[in-house]
Write an enzyme that holds these catalytic residues in place. Sequence first.
Site, PDB file in Angstrom:
ATOM      1  N   THR A   7      -5.583   8.223  22.572  1.00 47.54           N
ATOM      2  CA  THR A   7      -5.253   7.225  21.558  1.00 47.54           C
ATOM      3  C   THR A   7      -6.505   6.519  21.064  1.00 47.54           C
ATOM      4  O   THR A   7      -6.437   5.749  20.110  1.00 47.54           O
ATOM      5  CB  THR A   7      -4.281   6.170  22.139  1.00 47.54           C
ATOM      6  OG1 THR A   7      -4.858   5.604  23.328  1.00 47.54           O
ATOM      7  CG2 THR A   7      -2.948   6.808  22.488  1.00 47.54           C
ATOM      8  N   ASP A  31      -3.449  13.779  29.433  1.00 43.09           N
ATOM      9  CA  ASP A  31      -3.173  12.651  28.556  1.00 43.09           C
ATOM     10  C   ASP A  31      -4.216  11.560  28.795  1.00 43.09           C
ATOM     11  O   ASP A  31      -4.736  11.415  29.906  1.00 43.09           O
ATOM     12  CB  ASP A  31      -1.770  12.115  28.833  1.00 43.09           C
ATOM     13  CG  ASP A  31      -1.254  11.239  27.714  1.00 43.09           C
ATOM     14  OD1 ASP A  31      -1.872  11.219  26.628  1.00 43.09           O
ATOM     15  OD2 ASP A  31      -0.219  10.563  27.918  1.00 43.09           O
ATOM     16  N   LYS A  91       1.836  13.874  20.518  1.00 39.89           N
ATOM     17  CA  LYS A  91       0.752  14.609  21.179  1.00 39.89           C
ATOM     18  C   LYS A  91       1.261  15.379  22.392  1.00 39.89           C
ATOM     19  O   LYS A  91       0.938  16.564  22.567  1.00 39.89           O
ATOM     20  CB  LYS A  91      -0.360  13.634  21.585  1.00 39.89           C
ATOM     21  CG  LYS A  91      -1.009  12.905  20.415  1.00 39.89           C
ATOM     22  CD  LYS A  91      -2.170  12.037  20.847  1.00 39.89           C
ATOM     23  CE  LYS A  91      -1.718  10.861  21.692  1.00 39.89           C
ATOM     24  NZ  LYS A  91      -0.865   9.912  20.935  1.00 39.89           N
ATOM     25  N   THR A  92       2.064  14.734  23.224  1.00 38.92           N
ATOM     26  CA  THR A  92       2.617  15.426  24.393  1.00 38.92           C
ATOM     27  C   THR A  92       3.548  16.551  23.969  1.00 38.92           C
ATOM     28  O   THR A  92       3.525  17.646  24.548  1.00 38.92           O
ATOM     29  CB  THR A  92       3.374  14.428  25.291  1.00 38.92           C
ATOM     30  OG1 THR A  92       2.477  13.393  25.702  1.00 38.92           O
ATOM     31  CG2 THR A  92       3.937  15.122  26.519  1.00 38.92           C
ATOM     32  N   ARG A  97       8.802   8.321  18.219  1.00 33.94           N
ATOM     33  CA  ARG A  97       9.310   7.803  19.495  1.00 33.94           C
ATOM     34  C   ARG A  97      10.140   6.543  19.264  1.00 33.94           C
ATOM     35  O   ARG A  97      11.211   6.373  19.860  1.00 33.94           O
ATOM     36  CB  ARG A  97       8.148   7.509  20.435  1.00 33.94           C
ATOM     37  CG  ARG A  97       8.607   6.971  21.803  1.00 33.94           C
ATOM     38  CD  ARG A  97       7.406   6.657  22.684  1.00 33.94           C
ATOM     39  NE  ARG A  97       6.649   7.862  22.989  1.00 33.94           N
ATOM     40  CZ  ARG A  97       5.405   7.847  23.473  1.00 33.94           C
ATOM     41  NH1 ARG A  97       4.781   6.690  23.677  1.00 33.94           N
ATOM     42  NH2 ARG A  97       4.783   8.979  23.742  1.00 33.94           N
TER      43      ARG A  97
END
Length: 350
Positions: free
Chosen positions: A162, A113, A68-69, A221
């Site tokens: 999230t 975020d 997402k980032t 990640r």
Amino acid sequence: MTDPDGIVSSYADQAERDAEASVRPKRLDEFVGQHRVREQLELLLHSALRRGSPPDHILLSGSPGLGKTTLAMIVAAELGGGLRITSGPAIERSGDLAAVLTSLAAGDVLFIDEIHRIAKPAEELLYSAMEDFRVDVIVGKGPGATAIPLDLEPFTLVGATTRAGLLTGPMRDRFGFVGHLEFYEPAELQRVITRAAGILGVAIEPDGAAEIAGRSRGTPRIANRLLRRVRDFAEVRGDGVVSLAAAHAALAVYDVDDLGLDRLDKAVIRALVDTFGGGPVGLSTLAVAVGEQPDTVEEVCEPFLVRAGLLARTPRGRVATAAGWRHLGRTPPAPGPGQPALFGIDPDAP
């Protein structure tokens, strides 16, 4: 040697962040996976560029570590604007948000975020900013308070969450594009790992990349983190090449099993099976049994264990499934007379 000031840890953490940043894709055509969301974003951004106006505000939802980032950074890069990054918990007052919004230049991207955790006064201020590019700043208190309208430069808000279900209806409705990021397939993660290895200068073999991908829980990640740990092992105890054998040995050292379960994940399943006979058991009791906080067990461990079919949440508590028993090498108990099968176990099966 002791490190009372935590300097070594600080350097290590910074090195991890730098390594993670270096392998982030910079453009949409470099982004691996998420084909549907990537195609939709490409249409949205290219259409906005042709019109010469900012695109609709964008909401990205999905589990941590799926990109997402990274996608927010790509949106800013594709639009050619600046990027401001903040988070919902950091915006405690409407004045904090107003200061950020008034500092944006035309065409900038604001990334928030965990936007579902933004304070209510700031959220209400954000409504007019998103719709009309305007905010009303309240000066003074009580009957003498005055609202001063401030015009904002046109910008694009990219929100990430999230837990999309915690967003209020008015907030969700103000996003023109909503994209949900899915977990990655092993083949996609293998491409992510191979690309990252090339950027980091790591010699890697296809079967080594495939082994890491299979233990990465569908999350880029985690895949990139495991790649760096296997690289460390290969450099210190091997020939520097991330091979299948090096991946096997390294992930055994770091206590990551074939499904990607780490120490805490396995502790939760073992506690359910060995201590509580498979359950059901309450979250707080289970957390005490593994020596962790309930929030850690619920938010860090359980999502993957449930998705992997090893644990189930029931109204009476957490229960180890038949797959959870078998993953530990145990034989699931047969249901008693008149009881339903334990999550798919056929009581008449041999």
